[in-house]
Design an enzyme around this catalytic site. Structure first.
Site, PDB file in Angstrom:
ATOM      1  N   GLY A 133     -29.899  82.943  76.256  1.00 44.89           N
ATOM      2  CA  GLY A 133     -28.374  82.710  75.901  1.00 44.89           C
ATOM      3  C   GLY A 133     -28.218  81.544  76.560  1.00 44.89           C
ATOM      4  N   CYS A 134     -27.088  81.215  77.207  1.00 47.78           N
ATOM      5  CA  CYS A 134     -26.925  80.661  77.186  1.00 47.78           C
ATOM      6  C   CYS A 134     -26.530  80.645  78.888  1.00 47.78           C
ATOM      7  CB  CYS A 134     -25.361  79.376  77.149  1.00 47.78           C
ATOM      8  SG  CYS A 134     -23.651  81.096  76.827  1.00 47.78           S
TER       9      CYS A 134
END
EC number: 1.2.1.38
Lengths: 342, 342, 342, 342
Positions: C148-149
């Site tokens: 995920g970012c």
């Protein structure tokens, strides 16, 4: 205290009506409707209203609305025309912020809005609510069609030129730019910040619904048909419209004086000193239109720059100005704040 | 490897030259000058360059610069004209990103730029670096005047219309909108985010330096003088120019086909399908100009929409395109990236 | 040329994969699927791709996808897990940009993602695709779970501190800020420009799906469970994540040297000089993470500042980095551009 | 009508004082000074004031200022301390919006502000103008030190926690984010839109002048010294501060009730319902602080979210609130507008 109702209060024009009416000393909002949010306090959706309104959204109900002195419609196009006849019968007056009663030519309206008009008989009675054009008629109107945002800016900007007969009536250009709040609060990919932030584009060049409305206004001023090209653009910001207007002079004139004189008694039109360039932020949150008129290089092209806040003079503020006029109140009541700058 | 130098590398066009040249397979930047930052690594000021350039700014030195195959001037107006004669003598070729060599009419240049031109004899030799107009002349030019950002967008947009003689040469309108990076990186109140964010305005309506440049280009295309109104506006965003151009048709024509044909061999001009509205973000960071042509309501007004990135096709990218042409390299080298969207 | 496919290419991570792969010298995108847009050229939706890709979206088809060397899933959570088993059987390798294979604890995954996992047996096999943590395992992985970012930024920022055992494992704070592109391209009121422009807020403070992912990463580094508070915020801009990380030192250390040493061989992690403050724009459009480490007032609180582009190192760029590693290509291929600044 | 003067009115806090005072029913601005702009009407610089103020800037003059009931200093740090002694002698009361009288520890002040204090004897007398902390002392104060923007948000957010003794006094974290108007209207590269738009960064991590001010406030609440890490960040927007505050609980408590009770009589502090996330836009242009308190995952970390408009509750609005209290006026006069949303 005057009692007002708002139909369709969850959009940006609805919350803007509430924001402005919160500061109006002679108005009480007694009802605000929303089918989708019925029962929910308005401050739940719009936290800026916390502490200012205890009211909750309710299902639209004709009896409740009809008990108001005046009802604002902040609904999608096509909604007001279904309810207005019954409200007028109950003696209630109406300001419609949508387009239902803006165009006098009903087939033209039906073509641009893609639906059949359900009460064409009221269109003729409706007064187009641009006070700078129709103040006296608004005073006694039962039903006011509040102008579109682009038409407000473009009409005010062109008004002295056309009224005075100083420009050619063909080849008029209205190059207009709007913040994204003009597109409303509906979920759509096209107005996501990821799509419209840090970018700029024109839209609707082949045709936009505000074009016939602007043409109608200018034709009324010219007392003959006019030819206009209207190009709207989307700005990467929230509030504000800037109209850059072009016309060809057919005669010599002191344009600065023409504009200053025409608007000298208008409380919400401010003609800037010669050489100025109005900024949209100078009207952020307020009902003013600021205008500058230029004649670059002393050529025969006039350039008019006009700015408004699309949600105020372009929608909710003008609606309240119309309400004040209709109800015999001081025209500027509730509309005296200073624009938020920076 | 070709050796290039950059004079005045601390501004936005300087860093943009570096950004683009970092990906150019046949170019080495051997010198970049700045009096104010001499000795400081470029990546200190522009952290995006970390890992791409080890070079530091140096004092401008004619010998070092003259050893380059080509030198870019990314300096304020009036700087290049003082150094270019000596560089040319050394056999170095030059692309000036400022305005020193853009206008062929020297009194006109001196009037708009408020200074005396120090090498008028080179103005006649200089080639105006719009490849779509002057590709062959650029190929052999010693000195290329890289076009202004607005003139690039407006000229490319009007080009097929004027060249084909289909429109009236008076009453032309270029309503242009630019991101704030066009104003450069100098400290000024006028481009603070607090001043220009979330707002929009026109500027320079009485007169802007790019007006005579656009007129010169269009007059060259028409082979006679033309009449144009140019209104620049400042957008609340960083990169991008959108030109909305208006002209009056004097003859029938298939405008879509006209545009597609004229630009079919141009690597950096993209004519969009009929009915399109180009967005500035579709060219963010790249050297393309995307264009759409409209004839609203089948009237006699043509509306052309043209977008470029003011720092790329409007400055550094076009300068590199010119360099590629001058040096006999593939024209698109270093300019093949995809625009950053969203 | 390596053949790759993209499942679900209409979102922001899809177009970003295309943008980056357009510049990859050893990859050909042979298929890109979208049920909603099947048959439509990708450049119709994303005009920045005009001239770079002639490919059109197609219906997802296992045979076509299975013929690729590697397939990226740029789909909503829960989609990849349904198709991945069949693709792996066909010998195709997979990088999933969604969350399906990120959490090793399946009940935890099911709790946070609100669905039953359809192929838990593959979760154990899947390699978490943070190259700075798992490069060797990625090399031979059939299935990579792209991080995920937020977890990418937070994990890289905390990594040297936790790995070295210099900080307390409780009371860790990750105060993270993301641009709106992280929320994707789905129509929603919450990410309209009218809602998120010119404003700032935290969200998901009671719990956000990236929290267990960050905890899993840090626990792996610490080899024991850790305690972390994670607060995400929404920035009024499009691209970029800034993680501000807080930890309590338990021992003396040269933090600058710790960070520089740990990341000295990492092509995409850039430790800034002592005293720096990384800006998100310094990584706009590129795969780098830029990091600075501070110890304000020589107290016992360490503050780490880490920035990434959420769509590149936080999604598509890291996916391509993983692909390069998996396929034995140079790790930086296609990822060498300079960030777009300004 | 109360007569007030403003010293240094050309900056953002100056125009904000004018904007708010325009709507104050019991105040008249009789003098506004600016050396640089003396003689120029205020509406020339700030077009939003057109029609609201006819006043022009004048040279600062002690006699004229001394004739006011109250004078606001909206000057750079170090200016007020030179003039305040003489004004107090004339019986005029003063609110200083700069930092001259904020820190009681004069050597500390001199260290952070890099100058010698010219009237240390007045520092002890000055009242720190946070009404929620010092309302009674403000009532009778001759000289009020208006708090900094970050300290206002951070102090209000931490107040109930520290006052109640429920949290550890070490390891406090204030992760704060501010719009760019906080940096003022001076020309500087660092706040150009080209530099700060579409980007985000921390700054001043090694040390920021508001840190000792926040520590002083919290120490007063705790009645002992506290340990705080303060990290300010710059948001790509104009107005608004968001403080995200972290503390470690040492005892069980109903935090929601604690906050609601503590602020129940405060007109400008609004505790949101449990689970809320305040947005900066909900206080745009108004004097409110909206606060939410969270305890994520029922752990021992409390997270407080507090938003203010840095130019209103963080500067001019709080100054007017202080003026109202000092002059015995209704505390909310002139501060009752609704926030501008969207």
């Amino acid at each position: 205290m005057v009692k007002v109702g708002i139909v369709g209060g969850t959009g940006y024009t609805g919350v803007e009506l509430l924001r402005l009416l919160a500061g109006h000393p002679q108005v009480e909002v007694t009802v605000i409707t929303s089918r989708a949010e019925a029962g929910r306090p308005v401050a739940d959706i719009y936290p800026n209203l916390r502490g200012h309104f205890d009211i909750a959204f309710s299902e639209p109900d004709l009896a409740t609305l009809g008990a108001c002195d005046l009802v604002f419609f902040a609904t999608p196009n096509g909604t007001a025309m279904k309810l207005v006849p019954q409200l007028l019968e109950q003696g209630c007056r109406v300001v419609d912020l949508a387009a239902d009663f803006r165009l006098q030519d009903i087939p033209l309206w039906e073509q641009w809005y893609g639906m059949t008009h359900s009460c064409p008989e009221l269109v003729a009675e409706a007064v187009y609510g641009l006070p700078e054009l129709n103040r006296e008629a608004i005073r006694s109107a039962r039903l006011v069609a509040n102008p579109g945002c682009y038409p407000t800016a473009a009409t005010l900007g062109f008004l002295p030129l056309i009224e005075s007969g100083l420009v050619r009536l063909s080849g008029l250009v209205a190059d207009c730019k709007s913040g994204v709040s003009g597109a409303g609060r509906g979920a759509s990919v096209g107005t996501l910040m990821g799509e419209v932030g840090e970018s700029f584009k024109a839209y609707g060049v082949p045709g936009h619904r505000h074009m016939p409305e602007i043409r109608q206004n200018l034709a009324q001023l010219a007392d003959q048909s006019i030819d206009l090209t209207f190009v709207p653009h989307l700005l990467p910001m929230i509030r504000g419209i800037h109209a850059t207007l072009y016309a060809t002079l057919t005669d010599e004139a002191d344009l600065q004086s023409l504009y200053e004189t025409r608007f000298s008694h208008e409380p919400f039109v401010d003609v800037l000193p010669a050489g100025s360039h109005p900024e949209t932020r100078s009207v952020r949150g307020v009902n003013h239109c600021r205008i500058a008129v230029h004649r670059p290089q002393d050529g025969d092209t006039v350039v008019v720059l006009a700015v408004i806040d699309n949600l105020v003079k372009g929608a909710a503020g003008q609606a309240i100005q119309n309400m004040n006029i209709m109800l015999g109140l001081e025209e500027t009541l509730g509309l005296q704040a200073v624009a938020l700058l920076p």
